[in-house]
Design an enzyme around this catalytic site. Sequence first.
Site, short mmCIF file in Angstrom:
data_model
loop_
_atom_site.label_atom_id
_atom_site.label_comp_id
_atom_site.label_asym_id
_atom_site.label_seq_id
_atom_site.Cartn_x
_atom_site.Cartn_y
_atom_site.Cartn_z
N TYR A 79 0.82 -1.22 0.00
CA TYR A 79 0.00 0.00 0.00
C TYR A 79 0.85 1.27 0.00
O TYR A 79 0.48 2.28 -0.59
CB TYR A 79 -1.00 -0.02 1.16
CG TYR A 79 -2.15 -0.94 0.85
CD1 TYR A 79 -3.14 -0.52 -0.05
CD2 TYR A 79 -2.24 -2.22 1.38
CE1 TYR A 79 -4.19 -1.37 -0.39
CE2 TYR A 79 -3.28 -3.07 1.04
CZ TYR A 79 -4.24 -2.65 0.17
OH TYR A 79 -5.26 -3.49 -0.18
N ARG A 82 1.98 1.97 -3.53
CA ARG A 82 0.87 2.54 -4.32
C ARG A 82 0.59 3.98 -3.90
O ARG A 82 0.37 4.85 -4.75
CB ARG A 82 -0.38 1.68 -4.14
CG ARG A 82 -0.27 0.34 -4.86
CD ARG A 82 -1.45 -0.55 -4.55
NE ARG A 82 -2.71 0.01 -5.01
CZ ARG A 82 -3.91 -0.44 -4.62
NH1 ARG A 82 -3.98 -1.44 -3.73
NH2 ARG A 82 -5.00 0.09 -5.10
N ASN A 115 -11.92 4.09 -7.70
CA ASN A 115 -10.47 4.23 -7.56
C ASN A 115 -10.13 4.85 -6.20
O ASN A 115 -10.80 5.77 -5.75
CB ASN A 115 -9.90 5.10 -8.69
CG ASN A 115 -10.16 4.48 -10.04
OD1 ASN A 115 -10.23 3.27 -10.17
ND2 ASN A 115 -10.32 5.30 -11.06
N VAL A 116 -9.08 4.34 -5.60
CA VAL A 116 -8.69 4.81 -4.26
C VAL A 116 -7.52 5.78 -4.35
O VAL A 116 -6.93 6.16 -3.35
CB VAL A 116 -8.30 3.61 -3.35
CG1 VAL A 116 -9.48 2.66 -3.19
CG2 VAL A 116 -7.07 2.86 -3.89
N ASP A 117 -7.18 6.20 -5.60
CA ASP A 117 -5.92 6.91 -5.84
C ASP A 117 -5.96 8.42 -5.60
O ASP A 117 -4.92 9.08 -5.68
CB ASP A 117 -5.45 6.64 -7.28
CG ASP A 117 -6.51 6.93 -8.32
OD1 ASP A 117 -7.39 7.77 -8.07
OD2 ASP A 117 -6.45 6.32 -9.41
N HIS A 134 -14.97 2.68 -2.71
CA HIS A 134 -14.08 1.70 -2.08
C HIS A 134 -13.07 2.35 -1.14
O HIS A 134 -12.08 1.75 -0.78
CB HIS A 134 -13.36 0.86 -3.14
CG HIS A 134 -14.27 -0.04 -3.90
ND1 HIS A 134 -13.92 -0.64 -5.09
CD2 HIS A 134 -15.55 -0.44 -3.66
CE1 HIS A 134 -14.95 -1.37 -5.54
NE2 HIS A 134 -15.94 -1.26 -4.69
N CYS A 142 -7.32 3.27 12.28
CA CYS A 142 -6.60 2.44 13.24
C CYS A 142 -6.93 0.97 12.99
O CYS A 142 -8.10 0.62 12.80
CB CYS A 142 -7.00 2.84 14.66
SG CYS A 142 -6.23 1.83 15.94
N CYS A 174 -1.46 4.91 14.43
CA CYS A 174 -2.67 5.61 14.87
C CYS A 174 -2.27 6.77 15.80
O CYS A 174 -1.52 6.55 16.76
CB CYS A 174 -3.57 4.62 15.61
SG CYS A 174 -4.95 5.40 16.48
N CYS A 177 -3.84 5.78 19.66
CA CYS A 177 -3.33 4.69 20.52
C CYS A 177 -1.90 4.29 20.17
O CYS A 177 -1.28 3.51 20.89
CB CYS A 177 -4.25 3.48 20.43
SG CYS A 177 -4.15 2.57 18.88
ZN LIG Z 1 -5.80 3.50 17.50
#
Ligand SMILES: [Zn+2]
EC number: 2.3.1.286
Length: 282
Positions: A79, A82, A115-117, A134, A142, A174, A177
């Site tokens: 990821y 990308r 598309n997630v781009d 998507h 998180c 995250c 946390c």
């Molecule tokens: Zn978290």
Amino acid sequence: MADRIEDLIARAAEAVAGAGALLVGAGAGMGVDSGLPDFRGREGFWRAYPAARRLGLDFAELANPRWFRTDPALAWGFYGHRLNLYRETAPHSGFAVLRRWLDRIPAGGFVYTSNVDGQFQRAGFPSSRILECHGAIARLQCLTGCGAGLFEADPRPLAVDPQTLRAAPPLPSCPSCGGLARPNILMFGDLGWDPSETDAQQRRFDAWLRPLGGVPLVVVECGAGTAIPTVRRMCAHVARACGGTLIRINTREPDVPPGQIGLAMGAREALEAIDRRLGPGA
Ligand SMILES: [Zn+2]
């Protein structure tokens, strides 16, 4: 055949010229003209990711949330690579054509993309008029679901070894946390995806679409195939429900319902051809 394409382009231009509202649908084929890899088929994916071939993992196997638990460096290698690539990629000229059309159409338009781009945002489309069905790669959540909500990825590129497809630490974490973060993308077999932003986008889309009764709607669908049919189905459904015109641009699967317009062309080529036909000042 050349005449027929010209006729179809002319009909598409006429529809765009008379449009009161414009819905843009986009699938993976939209990014290909910007130089983004086509993940279609195992071989196509492995050409783009030789390291995945060595690991024996195809796209669906790699785009699975389990890697964030079992092998975070590999998950973020895929990821992160990308994310870096999408950030370095300039949207092709077809995006600018669509923006110009949207700017002069009375009720404006909306983008519905699988598309997630983030390429529409990069091309200057307002976030308030984009539905990413998507999710998006630059939006993180998180992994443990601690309640932090969604947050933006660090703008600095993640170091990824292309030979092994592994990311170097520190991996995205995250802010609440300190645990591992993951992209807010709907992956395969994904039960942990946080749909809150896509749900909010859907509500904005519904609010835009609802009052359009009687407005001539044109749907321009770019590179959305049948393999992951969400965008294609939605575009056909909206065109039918609103009595609008569907312009389907798809190199391999241009077939359309009767009376609609299917162009067996790449997205950039088709959008530019329609735009030329519209002429200056359109
Ligand atoms: Zn978290």
